[in-house]
Design an enzyme around this catalytic site. Structure first.
Site: not given
Ligand code: XIL
Length: 299
Positions: A127, A169, A206, A235, A237
């Site tokens: 990020e 990432n 996401h 990741e 969802d």
């Molecule tokens: C999130 C986790 O799912 C949570 O449990 C935590 O509180 C915060 O982080 N991007 C990422 C992940 O790279 O590490 C994040 O995970 C979600 C967004």
């Protein structure tokens, strides 16, 4: 095939999930996770605050819990994440300049040496790009150490564990027309041209109302791949859990040979960082959702 992992393996890919150490005592959770997935990412346990709570004092207790569960159940592991503005321990948040730069290097070396030879791919940098229309870097304490912090992280990581694939990432780099996507694309192209070690780009993916799936996702995946890196969906969802969108994401990955695999960010809706109300994942309690069937059929 009758599971996500086995179905993905038919085309040489993997299908993974985020796992959280605190849920490993939940037998419904571990039964589904063990059966369906063949790649694991620790949801929080390998982050900076978890692994180096005090400077120079590393703690792998929970990271190892997730790692050992994965390996004992025949799964590979993605490492997440080494250099990030988020979930930094207090001591790191208070550093700047050359001492922060050195702390980042020491952190990468400390964590990667513990897991040396054991990790399929590391999210070396997470990020680092800004949202919005700039296409530039996000402001952070790491960015303020100098624009070269990302390549220093990757060179450090390559030396620390030459066997691990090294990924950049990020979120909101799924839509090919977005400035943030182009900013990351230009960085990866520059790294490949100059020989900075990078092996993969992680598309967090996401998807929600503000950053919805777009059919140009396949162009994003193929464009990154054409730079000579793997693409991993890291990741996934989807708010609302649309089966059509889950199928589209799966088909887009399968359409690009260098799309190596898909990881969903949790097992059941109740495990999601978005809350069960978002219905973003593939299982509801012990039940397969329509989105699960859509993915399995597409694989
Ligand atoms: C999130 C986790 O799912 C949570 O449990 C935590 O509180 C915060 O982080 N991007 C990422 C992940 O790279 O590490 C994040 O995970 C979600 C967004």
């Amino acid at each position: 095939a009758s599971t996500l992992g086995a179905a993905a393996a038919q085309s040489g890919r993997y299908f993974g999930t985020a796992i959280s150490a605190g849920r490993l005592g939940d037998s419904q959770y571990t039964t589904i996770a063990s059966r369906e997935f063949n790649m694991v990412t620790a949801e929080n346990e390998m982050k900076i605050d978890a692994t180096e709570p005090n400077r120079g004092q590393f703690n792998f207790t929970n990271g190892d819990r997730v790692y050992n569960w994965a390996v004992q159940n025949g799964k590979r592991v993605r490492g997440h994440t080494l250099a990030w503005h988020g979930q930094q321990p207090g001591w790191m948040q208070s550093l700047s300049g050359s001492s922060l730069r050195q702390a980042m290097i020491d952190h990468i070396n400390g964590v990667m040496s513990h897991y040396k030879g054991k990790i399929y791919a590391w999210d070396v940098v997470n990020e680092a790009f800004a949202d919005g229309n700039s296409g530039g870097r996000r402001d952070s304490n790491l960015q303020r150490t100098g624009n070269d912090w990302i390549e220093v992280a990757f060179r450090t990581a390559r030396a620390a564990d030459p066997a691990a694939k090294l990924c950049y990432n990020d979120y909101n780099i799924d839509n090919w027309t977005w400035a943030k996507t182009q900013g990351v694309y230009n960085m990866v192209r520059d790294f490949k041209q100059r020989g900075v070690p990078i092996d993969c780009v992680g598309l967090q993916s996401h998807f929600n109302g503000n950053s919805p799936y777009n059919s140009n996702y396949r162009t994003t995946i193929s464009s990154f791949a054409a730079l000579g890196v793997d693409v991993q969906i890291t990741e996934l969802d989807i708010q609302g859990g649309s089966p059509q969108t889950y199928a589209a994401v799966t088909n887009d990955c399968l359409a690009v040979p260098r799309c190596a695999g898909i990881t969903v960010w949790g097992v059941r809706d109740q495990d999601s960082w978005l809350g069960a109300g978002a219905s973003p994942l593939l299982f509801n309690g012990g039940n397969k959702k329509p989105a699960y069937d859509a993915v399995l059929n597409a694989l």
